[in-house]
Scaffold this active site. Structure first.
Site, PDB file in Angstrom:
ATOM      1  N   LYS A  63       0.826  -1.204   0.000  1.00 19.56           N
ATOM      2  CA  LYS A  63       0.000   0.000   0.000  1.00 19.56           C
ATOM      3  C   LYS A  63       0.872   1.271   0.000  1.00 19.56           C
ATOM      4  O   LYS A  63       0.667   2.164  -0.814  1.00 19.56           O
ATOM      5  CB  LYS A  63      -0.932   0.006   1.231  1.00 19.56           C
ATOM      6  CG  LYS A  63      -1.902  -1.173   1.242  1.00 19.56           C
ATOM      7  CD  LYS A  63      -2.809  -1.174   2.457  1.00 19.56           C
ATOM      8  CE  LYS A  63      -2.080  -1.468   3.756  1.00 19.56           C
ATOM      9  NZ  LYS A  63      -1.495  -2.837   3.826  1.00 19.56           N
ATOM     10  N   THR A  64       1.829   1.304   0.916  1.00 20.95           N
ATOM     11  CA  THR A  64       2.699   2.479   0.996  1.00 20.95           C
ATOM     12  C   THR A  64       3.485   2.640  -0.313  1.00 20.95           C
ATOM     13  O   THR A  64       3.631   3.747  -0.832  1.00 20.95           O
ATOM     14  CB  THR A  64       3.666   2.335   2.191  1.00 20.95           C
ATOM     15  OG1 THR A  64       2.878   2.204   3.374  1.00 20.95           O
ATOM     16  CG2 THR A  64       4.568   3.537   2.333  1.00 20.95           C
ATOM     17  N   ASP A 108      -1.444   6.948   6.609  1.00 21.76           N
ATOM     18  CA  ASP A 108      -1.345   5.520   6.884  1.00 21.76           C
ATOM     19  C   ASP A 108      -2.185   5.194   8.120  1.00 21.76           C
ATOM     20  O   ASP A 108      -2.499   6.092   8.906  1.00 21.76           O
ATOM     21  CB  ASP A 108       0.131   5.189   7.150  1.00 21.76           C
ATOM     22  CG  ASP A 108       0.490   3.803   6.658  1.00 21.76           C
ATOM     23  OD1 ASP A 108      -0.424   3.050   6.281  1.00 21.76           O
ATOM     24  OD2 ASP A 108       1.689   3.472   6.656  1.00 21.76           O
ATOM     25  N   ARG A 216       6.662  -8.202   1.637  1.00 20.47           N
ATOM     26  CA  ARG A 216       7.547  -7.846   2.755  1.00 20.47           C
ATOM     27  C   ARG A 216       8.135  -9.087   3.408  1.00 20.47           C
ATOM     28  O   ARG A 216       9.314  -9.121   3.765  1.00 20.47           O
ATOM     29  CB  ARG A 216       6.828  -6.988   3.799  1.00 20.47           C
ATOM     30  CG  ARG A 216       7.743  -6.665   4.981  1.00 20.47           C
ATOM     31  CD  ARG A 216       7.099  -5.804   6.046  1.00 20.47           C
ATOM     32  NE  ARG A 216       6.838  -4.470   5.572  1.00 20.47           N
ATOM     33  CZ  ARG A 216       5.693  -3.816   5.773  1.00 20.47           C
ATOM     34  NH1 ARG A 216       4.718  -4.403   6.439  1.00 20.47           N
ATOM     35  NH2 ARG A 216       5.525  -2.600   5.315  1.00 20.47           N
TER      36      ARG A 216
HETATM   37  N1  LIG Z   1       4.023  -5.071  -5.911  1.00 24.48           N
HETATM   38  C1  LIG Z   1       5.257  -5.085  -5.377  1.00 24.48           C
HETATM   39  N2  LIG Z   1       6.331  -5.325  -6.153  1.00 24.48           N
HETATM   40  C2  LIG Z   1       7.563  -5.365  -5.607  1.00 24.48           C
HETATM   41  N3  LIG Z   1       7.830  -5.180  -4.303  1.00 24.48           N
HETATM   42  C3  LIG Z   1       6.800  -4.924  -3.484  1.00 24.48           C
HETATM   43  C4  LIG Z   1       5.470  -4.856  -3.970  1.00 24.48           C
HETATM   44  N4  LIG Z   1       4.657  -4.590  -2.944  1.00 24.48           N
HETATM   45  C5  LIG Z   1       5.432  -4.502  -1.855  1.00 24.48           C
HETATM   46  N5  LIG Z   1       6.720  -4.706  -2.162  1.00 24.48           N
HETATM   47  C6  LIG Z   1       7.850  -4.758  -1.219  1.00 24.48           C
HETATM   48  O1  LIG Z   1       7.321  -4.990   0.086  1.00 24.48           O
HETATM   49  C7  LIG Z   1       7.683  -3.929   0.958  1.00 24.48           C
HETATM   50  C8  LIG Z   1       6.499  -3.618   1.837  1.00 24.48           C
HETATM   51  O2  LIG Z   1       5.507  -2.958   1.074  1.00 24.48           O
HETATM   52  P1  LIG Z   1       4.695  -1.707   1.646  1.00 24.48           P
HETATM   53  O3  LIG Z   1       5.443  -1.029   2.720  1.00 24.48           O
HETATM   54  O4  LIG Z   1       4.268  -0.885   0.495  1.00 24.48           O
HETATM   55  O5  LIG Z   1       3.442  -2.493   2.262  1.00 24.48           O
HETATM   56  P2  LIG Z   1       2.182  -1.918   3.041  1.00 24.48           P
HETATM   57  O6  LIG Z   1       0.979  -2.536   2.398  1.00 24.48           O
HETATM   58  O7  LIG Z   1       2.235  -0.445   3.080  1.00 24.48           O
HETATM   59  O8  LIG Z   1       2.347  -2.529   4.490  1.00 24.48           O
HETATM   60  P3  LIG Z   1       1.747  -1.970   5.903  1.00 24.48           P
HETATM   61  O9  LIG Z   1       0.304  -2.355   5.935  1.00 24.48           O
HETATM   62  O10 LIG Z   1       2.533  -2.689   6.943  1.00 24.48           O
HETATM   63  O11 LIG Z   1       1.974  -0.499   5.916  1.00 24.48           O
HETATM   64  C9  LIG Z   1       8.099  -2.783   0.033  1.00 24.48           C
HETATM   65  O12 LIG Z   1       9.118  -2.003   0.576  1.00 24.48           O
HETATM   66  C10 LIG Z   1       8.627  -3.485  -1.194  1.00 24.48           C
HETATM   67  O13 LIG Z   1       9.982  -3.792  -1.024  1.00 24.48           O
HETATM   68 MG   LIG Z   2       2.490   0.798   4.699  1.00 27.78          MG
END
Ligand SMILES: Nc1ncnc2c1ncn2[C@@H]1O[C@H](COP(=O)(O)OP(=O)(O)OP(=O)(O)O)[C@@H](O)[C@H]1O
Ligand SMILES: [Mg+2]
Length: 334
Positions: A63-64, A108, A216
């Site tokens: 998401k981030t 967030d 992740r």
């Molecule tokens: N579609 C993708 N392709 C490649 N790498 C990804 C992808 N999605 C996530 N990642 C990897 O996973 C890591 C975690 O993703 P991210 O921080 O965006 O998740 P999030 O959904 O925001 O998690 P949270 O709910 O804990 O905030 C990123 O830093 C990246 O390295």
């Molecule tokens: Mg996040």
């Protein structure tokens, strides 16, 4: 909790280093990407910021990363904050009044915004105005400030906790899903090359299988297996290295870690397979209710090991089999 997808301190740097920088590097979630590209293009053609976007889904799915990609694509600044960080109306007011035209405000953990803040957000999202009450009692006055055009991107792991009125103010609501195994493999390839790790194809498959379909977790496991390979060998991730490192982390071939097994074990042995309520399950496993909901349950449901019924959680036949137990006769489940 090596496979818990929530961000831990050890992940912060890894998340930053490996965060996709271009659409092409953002693997999978094709439908969301296609929809977002349209939102972005339509907005660009109108010369306006994109509509407010809500991203939801389990932790660590990207998401981030998506929020940052949208900002990059729109060529705008992104201001990052979170639900719990905005404590007072004044905090939000100062964030909003400091935005530059077309900025993205990323909030967030949006489910943790308090009600008062939400109410100030509504008019800000809808008509770009900020209503501030000055003073108290009969002499209180409301002043209205105009805000620059901006886009709110909110992310949450708990869409159910977001109020209806807040949800209804987003132009695009997108649910991130668990990744396909081959997508996780692609993510591992990219991460391995960025981190200069040699990853043998079979080892890549093993790590992908253990990563809860979550980027992740995949990246974290890659790093842990690399550590093992450096200590015990040349640093090259071979099948043996992957197998041994994952065994040491007590992760089984379904990607389950000890706590997952403890949860299904409790449902089966202490509650006769369920249904069991969240509170009772949390007490029986000494885990927090929130952790069960946010971390363990989504994956256990995804792989079909537990089901949620109106009366509580139920262990499926697959869960019994996984623990080497005999499931109850047909008809007794649920
Ligand atoms: N579609 C993708 N392709 C490649 N790498 C990804 C992808 N999605 C996530 N990642 C990897 O996973 C890591 C975690 O993703 P991210 O921080 O965006 O998740 P999030 O959904 O925001 O998690 P949270 O709910 O804990 O905030 C990123 O830093 C990246 O390295
Ligand atoms: Mg996040």
């Amino acid at each position: 909790m090596i496979t818990a997808p929530k961000q831990k301190n050890e992940d912060k740097n890894l998340d930053l280093t490996l965060r996709p920088q271009k659409w092409d590097e953002y693997i999978g979630q094709k439908n969301i990407k296609d929809n977002l590209k349209i939102l972005i293009q339509a907005a660009a053609q109108r010369g306006q910021p994109i509509e407010h976007v809500l991203l939801y889904g389990p932790a660590g799915l990207g998401k981030t990363s998506l929020a940052h990609l949208i900002a990059r694509e729109m060529n705008t600044n992104i201001r990052v904050t979170s639900g719990p960080a905005i404590e007072r109306v004044g905090d939000l007011a100062s964030i909003l009044t400091n935005l530059m035209p077309n900025d993205i405000l990323f909030v967030d953990e949006a489910h943790r915004l308090n009600k008062m803040i939400e109410e100030v957000l509504y008019p800000a999202m809808e008509s770009r105005t900020l209503d501030i009450i000055i003073g108290k009692g009969p002499s209180a006055k409301t002043i209205q400030l105009d805000l620059p055009p901006f886009t709110l991107i909110a992310a949450t792991t708990r869409i159910g906790l977001l109020s209806g009125p807040l949800r209804s103010r987003f132009g695009g609501i997108f649910r991130l899903d668990f990744y396909k195994e081959e997508d996780i493999q692609k993510i591992l390839e990219r991460s391995a090359s960025l981190l200069r790790i040699t990853l043998e194809p079979e080892a890549k498959k093993l790590i992908a299988k253990s990563s809860r379909f979550t980027p992740r977790v995949a990246n974290r496991l890659l790093k842990r297996v690399r550590d093992w390979a450096e200590v015990h060998g040349t640093g090259v991730i071979t099948t043996e290295a992957a197998n041994k490192a994952l065994a040491l982390l007590e992760i089984d071939e379904q990607g389950l870690e000890p706590t997952d097994r403890k949860i299904i074990d409790a449902i089966i042995k202490k509650f006769h397979g369920g249904p069991v309520g969240l509170q009772a399950l949390a007490a029986a496993t000494s885990e927090e209710e929130e952790t069960i909901i946010e971390v363990y349950e989504p994956y256990l449901m995804q792989i079909g090991f537990i089901e949620r019924t109106p009366r509580g959680r139920v262990a499926t036949h697959m869960a019994y089999n996984h623990l080497g137990l005999v499931p109850p006769a047909q008809g007794q489940l649920v």
